[in-house]
Design a protein around this motif. Structure first.
Motif, PDB file in Angstrom:
ATOM      1  N   PHE B  26     -15.815  16.711 -17.547  1.00 36.70           N
ATOM      2  CA  PHE B  26     -15.358  17.237 -18.473  1.00 36.70           C
ATOM      3  C   PHE B  26     -14.427  16.231 -19.586  1.00 36.70           C
ATOM      4  O   PHE B  26     -13.637  15.400 -19.147  1.00 36.70           O
ATOM      5  CB  PHE B  26     -14.110  18.339 -18.313  1.00 36.70           C
ATOM      6  CG  PHE B  26     -14.389  19.138 -17.433  1.00 36.70           C
ATOM      7  CD1 PHE B  26     -15.517  20.544 -17.588  1.00 36.70           C
ATOM      8  CD2 PHE B  26     -14.430  18.965 -15.847  1.00 36.70           C
ATOM      9  CE1 PHE B  26     -15.873  21.255 -16.661  1.00 36.70           C
ATOM     10  CE2 PHE B  26     -14.917  19.893 -15.022  1.00 36.70           C
ATOM     11  CZ  PHE B  26     -15.559  20.956 -15.242  1.00 36.70           C
ATOM     12  N   VAL B  50     -22.828  19.141 -14.470  1.00 40.11           N
ATOM     13  CA  VAL B  50     -22.167  19.989 -15.150  1.00 40.11           C
ATOM     14  C   VAL B  50     -21.465  18.850 -16.420  1.00 40.11           C
ATOM     15  O   VAL B  50     -20.525  18.130 -15.855  1.00 40.11           O
ATOM     16  CB  VAL B  50     -20.910  21.078 -14.784  1.00 40.11           C
ATOM     17  CG1 VAL B  50     -20.358  21.597 -15.882  1.00 40.11           C
ATOM     18  CG2 VAL B  50     -21.773  21.847 -13.952  1.00 40.11           C
ATOM     19  N   LEU B  52     -19.132  19.082 -19.658  1.00 42.62           N
ATOM     20  CA  LEU B  52     -18.930  20.200 -20.672  1.00 42.62           C
ATOM     21  C   LEU B  52     -17.845  19.300 -21.792  1.00 42.62           C
ATOM     22  O   LEU B  52     -16.866  18.686 -21.218  1.00 42.62           O
ATOM     23  CB  LEU B  52     -18.100  21.267 -19.699  1.00 42.62           C
ATOM     24  CG  LEU B  52     -17.576  22.472 -20.680  1.00 42.62           C
ATOM     25  CD1 LEU B  52     -17.409  23.717 -19.659  1.00 42.62           C
ATOM     26  CD2 LEU B  52     -16.473  22.456 -21.539  1.00 42.62           C
ATOM     27  N   GLU B  55     -12.222  21.575 -25.302  1.00 42.12           N
ATOM     28  CA  GLU B  55     -11.707  21.872 -26.602  1.00 42.12           C
ATOM     29  C   GLU B  55     -10.437  20.644 -27.016  1.00 42.12           C
ATOM     30  O   GLU B  55     -10.166  20.831 -27.904  1.00 42.12           O
ATOM     31  CB  GLU B  55     -11.114  23.030 -26.761  1.00 42.12           C
ATOM     32  CG  GLU B  55     -10.058  23.656 -25.616  1.00 42.12           C
ATOM     33  CD  GLU B  55     -10.738  24.309 -24.503  1.00 42.12           C
ATOM     34  OE1 GLU B  55     -11.650  23.889 -24.110  1.00 42.12           O
ATOM     35  OE2 GLU B  55      -9.824  25.185 -24.018  1.00 42.12           O
ATOM     36  N   SER B  56     -10.184  20.247 -25.889  1.00 36.93           N
ATOM     37  CA  SER B  56      -8.838  19.324 -25.936  1.00 36.93           C
ATOM     38  C   SER B  56      -9.080  18.357 -24.731  1.00 36.93           C
ATOM     39  O   SER B  56      -9.355  18.870 -23.653  1.00 36.93           O
ATOM     40  CB  SER B  56      -7.627  19.791 -26.362  1.00 36.93           C
ATOM     41  OG  SER B  56      -7.155  20.469 -25.073  1.00 36.93           O
ATOM     42  N   ILE B  58      -6.171  18.067 -23.134  1.00 40.76           N
ATOM     43  CA  ILE B  58      -5.441  19.156 -22.030  1.00 40.76           C
ATOM     44  C   ILE B  58      -6.195  19.939 -21.556  1.00 40.76           C
ATOM     45  O   ILE B  58      -6.230  19.962 -20.163  1.00 40.76           O
ATOM     46  CB  ILE B  58      -4.511  19.772 -23.153  1.00 40.76           C
ATOM     47  CG1 ILE B  58      -3.482  19.036 -23.754  1.00 40.76           C
ATOM     48  CG2 ILE B  58      -3.720  20.752 -22.210  1.00 40.76           C
ATOM     49  CD1 ILE B  58      -2.608  19.624 -24.669  1.00 40.76           C
ATOM     50  N   ALA B  59      -6.959  20.558 -22.096  1.00 44.01           N
ATOM     51  CA  ALA B  59      -8.154  21.460 -21.379  1.00 44.01           C
ATOM     52  C   ALA B  59      -8.982  20.806 -20.506  1.00 44.01           C
ATOM     53  O   ALA B  59      -9.184  21.067 -19.387  1.00 44.01           O
ATOM     54  CB  ALA B  59      -9.030  22.008 -22.529  1.00 44.01           C
ATOM     55  N   ASN B  62      -7.408  20.081 -17.264  1.00 41.21           N
ATOM     56  CA  ASN B  62      -7.047  21.190 -16.452  1.00 41.21           C
ATOM     57  C   ASN B  62      -8.411  21.795 -15.852  1.00 41.21           C
ATOM     58  O   ASN B  62      -8.426  22.301 -15.099  1.00 41.21           O
ATOM     59  CB  ASN B  62      -6.291  22.121 -17.435  1.00 41.21           C
ATOM     60  CG  ASN B  62      -4.814  21.755 -17.418  1.00 41.21           C
ATOM     61  OD1 ASN B  62      -4.121  22.004 -16.458  1.00 41.21           O
ATOM     62  ND2 ASN B  62      -4.373  21.376 -18.481  1.00 41.21           N
ATOM     63  N   MET B  63      -9.374  21.276 -16.447  1.00 42.10           N
ATOM     64  CA  MET B  63     -10.893  21.890 -16.170  1.00 42.10           C
ATOM     65  C   MET B  63     -11.074  20.910 -14.819  1.00 42.10           C
ATOM     66  O   MET B  63     -11.817  21.339 -14.012  1.00 42.10           O
ATOM     67  CB  MET B  63     -11.721  21.581 -16.964  1.00 42.10           C
ATOM     68  CG  MET B  63     -12.041  22.718 -18.058  1.00 42.10           C
ATOM     69  SD  MET B  63     -13.095  22.422 -19.459  1.00 42.10           S
ATOM     70  CE  MET B  63     -12.647  23.465 -20.700  1.00 42.10           C
ATOM     71  N   TYR B  65      -8.625  19.868 -12.934  1.00 44.05           N
ATOM     72  CA  TYR B  65      -7.711  20.218 -11.822  1.00 44.05           C
ATOM     73  C   TYR B  65      -8.407  21.446 -11.072  1.00 44.05           C
ATOM     74  O   TYR B  65      -8.721  21.412  -9.978  1.00 44.05           O
ATOM     75  CB  TYR B  65      -6.506  20.912 -12.678  1.00 44.05           C
ATOM     76  CG  TYR B  65      -5.612  21.437 -11.540  1.00 44.05           C
ATOM     77  CD1 TYR B  65      -4.420  20.877 -11.163  1.00 44.05           C
ATOM     78  CD2 TYR B  65      -5.486  22.833 -11.255  1.00 44.05           C
ATOM     79  CE1 TYR B  65      -3.548  21.597 -10.496  1.00 44.05           C
ATOM     80  CE2 TYR B  65      -4.691  23.489 -10.201  1.00 44.05           C
ATOM     81  CZ  TYR B  65      -3.524  22.835 -10.189  1.00 44.05           C
ATOM     82  OH  TYR B  65      -2.589  23.455  -9.337  1.00 44.05           O
TER      83      TYR B  65
END
Ligand code: TPP
Ligand code: SF4
Lengths: 248, 356
Positions: B26, B50, B52, B55-56, B58-59, B62-63, B65
């Motif tokens: 990610f 995968v 991906l 969007e940032s 930060i995202a 957390n993905m 995580y």
């Protein structure tokens, strides 16, 4: 004697920390009932928010991850992409989802992530002691809007269900309330549908649940239910905003 | 793959991650690491894995995580400003003891800075970065081949210690083309992760990935457990390399790209009769202090050469216990020091030493 009312299997046999009369508990139960009825507990992973429901992982008999404030949809994306056969849901408050986590929810919805989102809107920051939320109603008094929410400075309450339903990818978006037995039944149907859509691999589903915070609204549990009905429902109309054709 | 391939550092890193069994990646675009997401966006779908674009940053973290908590090998990459955004997530990941790999192809700062190579995230990477008491394992490769080797090691260490591991590179390393050899990974078995949230089946107690501990004693105990782990890592995972240190009067200390420049400068110095050598930290955390301390047993001076304003100097001083002088030479803003500049610095120090 026939047992007609029991604790859903997906709900743990523990005492919660929710305040008396808080409707978070009802919503937990509805989520657990939906999971039981669909028989998906063994493949469900929940994501807890930062907010009053931060300890949700203690209240469900399910594998759980606790996300940073607002990041639950990104965490759920990571889980779902790693385990596409699993059912993944987030349970988030309005500060979590509609303020600090707006980017994460908008983009998870926009990607059509096959997750279920239970979005609990109580028009206030419960956990931190009743500060103004993006969903706080105009003129509503909170600990950081002591003169009432001034829309000329703080803007207007965000209607997340409507906003997200402008996106193409989401399959199901609805708003329900848990202020009366009839509305609780409707809320149950909506939450179950939101899980069903994921089970059928149809994509993103979100149910916004209007909920009470008697403690920080400064009202008795009963008056809080009435306040929700008289003030929140007129601003946040109930109903389906997006329904997949096949599920209709 | 048994033959040598000519690859950019960023692409070699991507391929190494795939060989290490990275299932998900990610990230959010940022120069100078974009070859990595571009490479993986082609390769991962080919392998049914995968990719991906988040969007940032930060995202993205957390993905990571979520996927790490679900038991998968997972990676994210970025460069300095994006790594700053990941700090919240890194703190949570370290606290929840989730294995993952984070790549920082660092660039000049502070602020938006530049897209040119820099090493000015050393302190952020090695001293924490996010809130709370935690560490990342930080590995600093100096060649495309080492990028490959350390990336595979990073995934293994992450799983072994249930901890985030950072690969610290810079724009130059990422974009330079060099021959690389990938090890044979056909029979490698990945470790079981019984703690992962994969759905509570049968009688297994539920698995919870979290970092909240409202009870002070429990949070203290959790911190102590983390500290024990860090002590274990510090005891066994220090890595460094040396070049002509044996008889050196001046030992340069440098990592990554700068270490290569220092080697050239050392060769030039040797030609002029100056006995110079190089100590190259490979693990920035844990810092290889014992190996450096051994060098400090002899009468000699140290010169830290960095692409920052001296962020590693304190670690060197601590390692040599202030027994020997530690000088510093650095360029910032995306300027890579030239071997000539470094040589001039060596000559200045040696001249000063003779004067004294
Ligand atoms: C990064 C970060 N900022 C702020 C907080 C403090 N905080 C905890 S819960 C919360 C708001 C929760 O409100 P809401 O999401 O509406 O949930 P509720 O408690 O009302 O159910 C805030 C601001 C935090 N934990 N992390
Ligand atoms: S503070 Fe409000 S939202 Fe939180 S548990 Fe109490 S009543 Fe419920």
């Amino acid at each position: 004697m026939k047992l007609v009312f029991d604790r859903p299997r997906a709900l743990a046999d523990v005492q919660t920390h929710y305040c008396p009369g808080c409707t978070h508990g009802i919503i937990h139960r509805l989520v657990a009932e939906a999971i039981d009825e669909l028989d998906i507990a063994e493949r469900t992973v929940g994501v807890a928010p930062v907010g009053c429901a931060v300890l949700a992982y203690n209240y469900f008999n399910l594998d759980f991850q606790e996300a940073a404030h607002g990041r639950a949809p990104a965490v759920a994306t990571g889980i779902k992409r790693a385990l596409p056969e699993n059912v993944v849901f987030t349970y988030q408050g309005d500060g979590d989802l509609a303020s600090i986590g707006t980017a994460e929810i908008v983009h998870a919805a926009n990607r059509g992530e096959a997750i279920t989102v239970v979005y609990v809107n109580n028009a206030i920051y419960g956990m931190t002691g009743g500060q103004m939320a993006p969903t706080t109603l105009p003129d509503q008094k909170t600990s950081t809007s002591p003169y009432g929410r001034d829309v000329s400075s703080a803007g207007y309450p965000i209607r997340m269900a409507e906003m997200l339903s402008t996106l193409v990818a989401p399959q199901y978006i609805a708003r329900v309330a848990v202020n009366s037995p009839a509305n609780i039944q409707r809320a149950k149907r909506a939450i179950k549908k939101a899980f069903e859509i994921q089970v059928k691999n149809k994509g993103f589903a979100l149910v916004e649940v209007l909920s009470t915070c008697p403690t920080n609204w400064g009202l008795s549990p009963e008056k809080a239910l009435r306040w929700l009905e008289d003030n929140m429902i007129p601003y946040y109309p109930l109903g389906d905003f997006k329904v997949p054709k096949e599920v209709e | 793959m048994s033959e040598k391939l000519l690859m950019k550092g960023n692409e070699a890193l991507g391929e190494a991650a795939l060989q290490a069994g990275c299932q998900l990646y990610f990230a959010y675009p940022i120069t100078p690491q974009s070859e990595l997401p571009e490479y993986l966006s082609r390769r991962m779908p080919e392998l049914g894995r995968v990719f991906l674009q988040a969007e940032s940053e930060i995202a993205a973290i957390n993905m990571v995580y979520g996927a790490a908590g679900a038991g998968a090998r997972v990676m994210t990459s970025s460069s300095s400003p994006g790594i700053s955004l990941k700090q919240e997530g890194l703190s949570y990941i370290a606290a929840a003891q989730l294995p993952c790999v984070i790549v920082n192809m660092s660039r000049g700062g502070p602020g938006l800075g530049s897209i040119q190579p820099a090493q000015s995230d050393y302190l952020q990477a090695t001293k924490g970065g996010g809130h709370g008491d935690y560490h990342l394992i930080v590995l600093a490769p100096a060649s495309a081949q080492e990028i490959v080797d350390l990336t595979i090691l990073a995934f293994d260490l992450a799983d072994q210690y249930r901890t985030p591991v950072m690969i610290m590179g810079d724009g130059l390393l990422g974009q330079m083309m060099e021959p690389v050899l990938f090890p044979d990974r056909t029979n490698v078995e990945l470790p079981e992760k019984p703690w992962a949230t994969t759905g509570r089946k049968g009688d297994r107690p539920k698995n919870i990935i979290h970092s909240l501990e409202l009870q002070s004693e429990r949070l203290e105990a959790h911190n102590q457990k983390l500290q024990e782990k860090y002590a274990d890592i510090a005891a066994t995972q220090k890595r460094s390399d040396e070049y002509l240190t044996e008889d050196a009067d001046v030992v340069l200390v440098a990592f990554g790209t700068v270490a290569r420049i220092c080697r050239s400068a050392i060769d030039m110095a040797r030609e002029k009769g100056i006995k110079a050598g190089l100590f190259r930290p490979i693990s920035l955390w844990p810092f290889p202090d014992e190996a450096l301390a051994r060098l400090a047993e002899k009468e000699r001076v140290f010169l830290s050469v960095e692409m920052n304003c001296g962020q590693m100097v304190d670690d060197i001083k601590l390692a040599v216990d202030c027994r020997r002088p530690v000088h510093f030479f650095g360029r910032v803003g995306g300027i890579v020091p030239s071997p000539e500049e470094v040589l001039a610095e060596i000559e200045k120090i040696m001249a000063g030493r003779c004067d004294a």
